[in-house]
Every structure is written in structure tokens, then in C-alpha cells.
Motif scaffolding. Structure first.
Motif, PDB file in Angstrom:
ATOM      1  N   THR A  53       4.189  -0.765   8.827  1.00  0.00           N
ATOM      2  CA  THR A  53       4.159   0.117   7.657  1.00  0.00           C
ATOM      3  C   THR A  53       5.578   0.433   7.200  1.00  0.00           C
ATOM      4  OG1 THR A  53       2.037   1.092   8.291  1.00  0.00           O
ATOM      5  CG2 THR A  53       3.425   2.375   6.793  1.00  0.00           C
ATOM      6  N   THR A  57       6.958  -0.928   3.617  1.00  0.00           N
ATOM      7  CA  THR A  57       7.324   0.094   2.649  1.00  0.00           C
ATOM      8  C   THR A  57       8.704  -0.191   2.072  1.00  0.00           C
ATOM      9  OG1 THR A  57       5.959   1.773   3.726  1.00  0.00           O
ATOM     10  CG2 THR A  57       7.723   2.566   2.295  1.00  0.00           C
ATOM     11  N   GLU A 184       8.067   2.397  -3.490  1.00  0.00           N
ATOM     12  CA  GLU A 184       7.729   1.409  -2.459  1.00  0.00           C
ATOM     13  C   GLU A 184       8.290   0.026  -2.777  1.00  0.00           C
ATOM     14  OE1 GLU A 184       3.749   0.149  -1.779  1.00  0.00           O
ATOM     15  OE2 GLU A 184       3.062   0.646  -3.793  1.00  0.00           O
ATOM     16  N   THR A 431      -1.689   1.727  -0.968  1.00  0.00           N
ATOM     17  CA  THR A 431      -0.537   1.231  -1.717  1.00  0.00           C
ATOM     18  C   THR A 431      -0.421  -0.284  -1.552  1.00  0.00           C
ATOM     19  OG1 THR A 431       0.949   1.476   0.176  1.00  0.00           O
ATOM     20  CG2 THR A 431       0.734   3.394  -1.308  1.00  0.00           C
ATOM     21  N   SER A 433       2.174  -1.672  -0.315  1.00  0.00           N
ATOM     22  CA  SER A 433       2.725  -1.822   1.029  1.00  0.00           C
ATOM     23  C   SER A 433       1.604  -1.922   2.059  1.00  0.00           C
ATOM     24  CB  SER A 433       3.631  -0.631   1.364  1.00  0.00           C
ATOM     25  OG  SER A 433       4.698  -0.529   0.447  1.00  0.00           O
ATOM     26  N   HIS A 434       0.593  -1.095   1.908  1.00  0.00           N
ATOM     27  CA  HIS A 434      -0.543  -1.118   2.831  1.00  0.00           C
ATOM     28  C   HIS A 434      -1.265  -2.467   2.773  1.00  0.00           C
ATOM     29  CE1 HIS A 434      -3.951   0.389   5.150  1.00  0.00           C
ATOM     30  NE2 HIS A 434      -4.755  -0.112   4.230  1.00  0.00           N
TER      31      HIS A 434
END
Length: 497
Positions: A53, A57, A184, A431, A433-434
Motif C-alpha cells: 500500500t 500510494t 496518490e 483508490t 493505488s488500492h
């Protein structure tokens, strides 16, 4: 394992028609250190999710190409829009009350007797807020035991709750999305923004249904309808006003850190005259150039209307692509899982989106393994360089498809290009990123493959070459800075041991 070309070199090769991975230079030291660091995070049976994560990110992610505007604004913001517009939220139905007379009558009551509360009041009462968030997003879906709708119902029903304020606060919503993207390290978003203008015509509806299996008769009907729409002054003014609305809402959104472009869309749940006229207005709007770069078709594919009219819609796209060959089309196709529809309903959606409608990108492509022409679909997408937009969180929540059951395994194995995207991050509360964390932890791609996916989101954007080159140079610089940071972090971790 392939080593990466720089993004600029990769794009140049792609534009020139050379293989994407031809003449690869040796990776520089920081890139190699970043690749080693990342490999350590995905090693073993249990990937290091918290470290992944943090990694993703910070990692530049290029762009997000499968992105719905209204589904990407968070419920918290929509409750603020409720107050801005002078509405209230019914605490029995959790829907927005837009009748100003009803709102005024509710406000005149003592607080304890009111059934309709402001957004601020809802947010201040944790129990009420949790109930609102539960209906306006998928928050708490897996954290409670009371009866609830199926996941796909929960997902698609959310739009009816926040819909009354979604399209009246466009600039504020775009600014929220922009700031979250910058935070992000996302440089580009291509969002499905607004439903295009349309006109209902019952006579055309009957004609379209009657001729769907007669290509000549259908094309004649579509040609006549297009000619009538071309002469309709009010309809064409609605398109000009619509484009102006998009440009007004998006003015100043772009800057040196971030770029956003817009797709119009039609809704496949409507009658043929409404779907076709919305397609026409979408094609016309995109053909004007500017910030509208393409169009899409949206709506749950498993509904009766969507299934009944699927081939008709694809033939409408085919016809309009022949009239507007330079307009780009991204298409939701194959967002279906086993059991959503009878088995025969899983066999043709992606294939027809490609072979009939001429889609330039495929959104979701989830039913690939069930399609009758699955090998041919992958061959076409590979050879014509047509990417699939992968939405892992959305696919897992709505359709229960993830990990080894996800067709991304097939797309990767057979060389189909793909991009990683979010779908409706406000509804599913995640997001980009997720999404990369899910991609890395579930599929364990190399760092080179991850980086390629990031660059793909610029390569396959519906943008002019010069804009892609600019964004790619920007992405090159961001990766240089990112990999230097990760190399330093990795060195610090070694010294600390």
C-alpha cells in the motif's frame, strides 16, 4: 523478465508501429533496486499488504481510463451537496428530498419530529450516517448481519440515492477527484462524465426492434433517423449546450500536475430511440474535439432490456462508427459472471463489441472464459492492440470474480494489452493505488509488468499523440523521482538490519 524502456521510448515505438519491447536497454540502478524491493513485497504466500500500500500510494500510476464521475465522488461529499442545494435526506428512506416545500415544512418542525435532515445533521449522527453510507456506497457491506440486497443490487442502487445532486455540482466534484488523484500520484483521468442528450420516439422504437435482424432495413432506419436528428435545430442546440456545460465545469481543472478528459455516454436501459439519439449526440459532441474525447455505453448488462437489445446497440454503434470513423469508443462489454444470465447469455458480449461495434477499448471483459469465440477475441485484441480495462475491486464486489477466477489471467497469458482502473471508487470506497495493491498481491506481476500497466494508461488514452507524449515525459520524470526514493528507502532498510 523484460526490462523497461523509458515511457517516452515505449510510446515512440508504439506510435511507429514497432514492438513495444524491442531493443530494451539495461535498467538503471534505481529501477533495479526498486524492482528488487517490490519483489520482496510480493514474495511468499502472504504478500506484505501494508508495504505494498505504501509502495503503490507513492508510485506514479499514469492514468485511470475506466472511471465514472458520479460513482467516484464520495458519499460524504454528496451530503454536502444536499445542503448546498437546500435539500434534505429522508431518514426513513435515506433518499434525497428535493421538493423545497417539503423541505421547508420539515425544517419548521422540532428537531426530534423531523423525518428529513440536512447533510450536516446526518454526518453528525453516527448511526444515521452509517445508514446513509450503507445505501449510498458499499461501506459496511461485509461488516453487518442484517438482511441486505445482493452485491450487484447494492452497487447499482447507490446511483439512485445520490443522483439528485450528482450532476448539479460538477465543478466541485471534479475538483475533489483531481485533488485525490494528485495525492496518490495519478496524472490523468478519462472519466465517463454525463449522459448525452436524447429524444424519445415510440415509432422508431418499434421499427428498430422489428429490423434488428435485417441489417439493410436497420441501417436504412438508422440513416433516416440520423438525417432527421441532423435537421433538428433543438436537438443540435442541446448538444452545443451540453458541450458548453462540460467545458464550463472542467475549466481550470487541468494544470501542470494533472489532466482530465471526458467521455459522454448513453444508457443501455432506455428504449432504442433514446439510446440511439444519445449515441448520436455523443458522437457529435466527441467529433467537435476539445475535452470530449470519446463515448461509452453504461448500465447493468444482466438486466432484461440490456440483454434483449444488446445486438441492436452494437449495430447502432457500427452504423455511427461508419459515419464518425475518427471518434473513439470505449465500451462496457462482458461485465457478467456465471449465473447472472443463462449460459448462452455469456457467449457473445465482448465478441460483438469488437466485431460488430468496433470498440477501441473493452471495459471489464469479465465473461471472456465463457465466450464462444474466446480465442478469437484475444487474438483480435492482441493483433489490433485493443486493451481491456481491468477493475478488480468492482469485479470482486459486484460479480464475485477475483484471483484465479479472474480473466486477467487469460488476458496476460495471451498477450492482450490491459490497463488497471477504478470504475466507481466513491461507491466501492477505494483508490487506484488500492487497485494496484490488488493486482500485485493477487497476480504477482513483475515490477516491469506493473510499470508497463502504468504506462499503458497513457498509451491507450483517447488523446492526440502530442498529448500522450507530454504525459509520458511527465510520467518518466515521476518514475525517476519515485525509483530514487525507493532505492534510498531500500538502502536505509539494509543499513538498519
Amino acid at each position: 523478465m523484460h526490462k523497461l524502456l523509458s515511457g517516452s521510448a515505449l510510446l515512440a515505438l508504439a506510435v511507429a508501429g514497432a514492438p513495444a519491447w524491442a531493443k530494451e536497454p539495461a535498467a538503471n540502478a534505481n529501477e533495479a533496486a526498486t524492482a528488487r524491493h517490490y519483489a520482496g513485497l510480493i514474495a511468499g504466500e502472504q504478500p506484505k499488504l501494508s508495504e505494498l500500500t505504501m509502495f503503490f500510494t507513492q508510485m506514479p500510476k499514469g492514468g485511470d481510463l475506466h472511471h465514472h464521475y458520479s460513482g467516484s465522488v464520495y458519499a460524504e461529499t454528496y451530503t454536502e451537496f444536499v445542503d448546498k442545494q437546500g435539500f434534505c435526506i429522508n431518514t426513513q428512506t435515506y433518499r434525497i428530498e428535493t421538493d423545497k416545500a417539503v423541505v421547508a415544512a420539515e425544517r419548521a418542525k422540532p428537531a426530534a419530529q423531523r423525518a428529513c435532515r440536512s447533510g450536516a445533521e446526518v454526518r453528525a449522527d453516527e448511526d444515521t450516517w452509517r445508514e446513509v453510507a450503507k445505501r449510498w456506497s458499499n461501506r459496511d457491506f461485509y461488516n453487518h448481519t442484517n438482511l441486505q440486497p445482493a452485491p450487484d443490487q447494492r452497487f447499482f442502487q447507490t446511483f439512485g440515492y445520490f443522483g439528485p445532486v450528482a450532476n448539479d455540482n460538477l465543478r466541485e466534484g471534479l475538483l475533489e477527484i483531481k485533488e485525490r488523484a494528485i495525492a496518490e500520484n495519478v496524472g490523468y483521468i478519462e472519466t465517463m462524465f454525463l449522459l448525452s442528450p436524447f429524444i424519445a420516439n415510440p415509432d422508431f422504437d418499434s421499427q428498430a426492434w422489428a429490423t434488428v435482424n435485417d441489417d439493410k432495413a436497420l441501417d436504412d432506419a438508422l440513416r433516416a433517423k440520423l438525417a432527421a436528428l441532423d435537421k433538428d435545430a433543438a436537438f443540435n442546440k442541446s448538444i452545443d449546450d451540453f458541450v458548453q456545460q462540460i467545458h464550463a465545469a472542467s475549466e481550470g481543472i487541468d494544470d501542470e500536475r494533472f489532466t482530465m478528459r471526458y467521455q459522454n455516454y448513453t444508457l443501455r436501459l432506455l428504449n432504442p430511440s433514446q439510446v440511439f439519439s444519445a449515441m448520436v449526440s455523443s458522437f457529435k459532441a466527441a467529433a467537435k474535439g476539445g475535452r470530449v474525447v470519446g463515448l461509452n455505453i453504461v448500465g447493468q448488462e444482466s438486466t432484461h432490456v440490456s440483454m434483449r437489445d444488446y445486438l441492436l446497440h452494437m449495430k447502432m454503434f457500427r452504423f455511427l462508427k461508419s459515419v464518425y470513423p475518427d471518434v473513439k469508443v470505449a465500451m462496457h462489454a462482458g461485465e457478467l459472471a456465471l449465473g447472472d444470465v443463462p449460459p448462452e447469455g455469456l457467449k457473445f458480449h465482448i465478441d460483438q463489441a469488437l466485431a460488430v461495434a468496433g470498440a477501441d477499448r473493452i471495459g471489464h471483459g469479465l465473461d471472456l472464459a465463457h465466450e464462444a469465440n474466446a480465442p478469437g477475441i484475444m487474438k483480435t485484441m492482441r493483433e489490433k492492440d485493443i486493451p481491456v480495462e481491468i477493475n478488480l475491486t468492482s469485479n470482486a464486489f459486484i460479480s464475485g470474480v477475483s484471483t484465479t477466477n479472474h480473466p486477467l489471467n487469460l488476458y496476460r497469458k495471451y498477450g492482450v494489452p490491459y490497463v488497471i482502473s477504478t470504475d466507481d471508487a466513491g461507491v466501492t470506497r477505494h483508490t487506484l493505488s488500492h487497485e494496484y495493491v490488488q493486482f500485485a498481491s493477487q497476480f504477482k506481476p513483475s515490477y516491469a509488468e506493473v510499470k508497463k500497466a502504468s504506462y499503458n494508461s497513457i498509451r491507450y488514452a483517447f488523446l492526440p499523440v502530442a498529448e500522450k507524449q507530454r504525459l509520458t515525459r511527465q510520467l518518466d520524470q515521476r518514475y525517476t523521482e519515485f525509483e530514487a526514493k525507493i532505492a534510498a528507502l531500500d538502502a536505509a532498510a539494509v543499513r538498519a538490519k
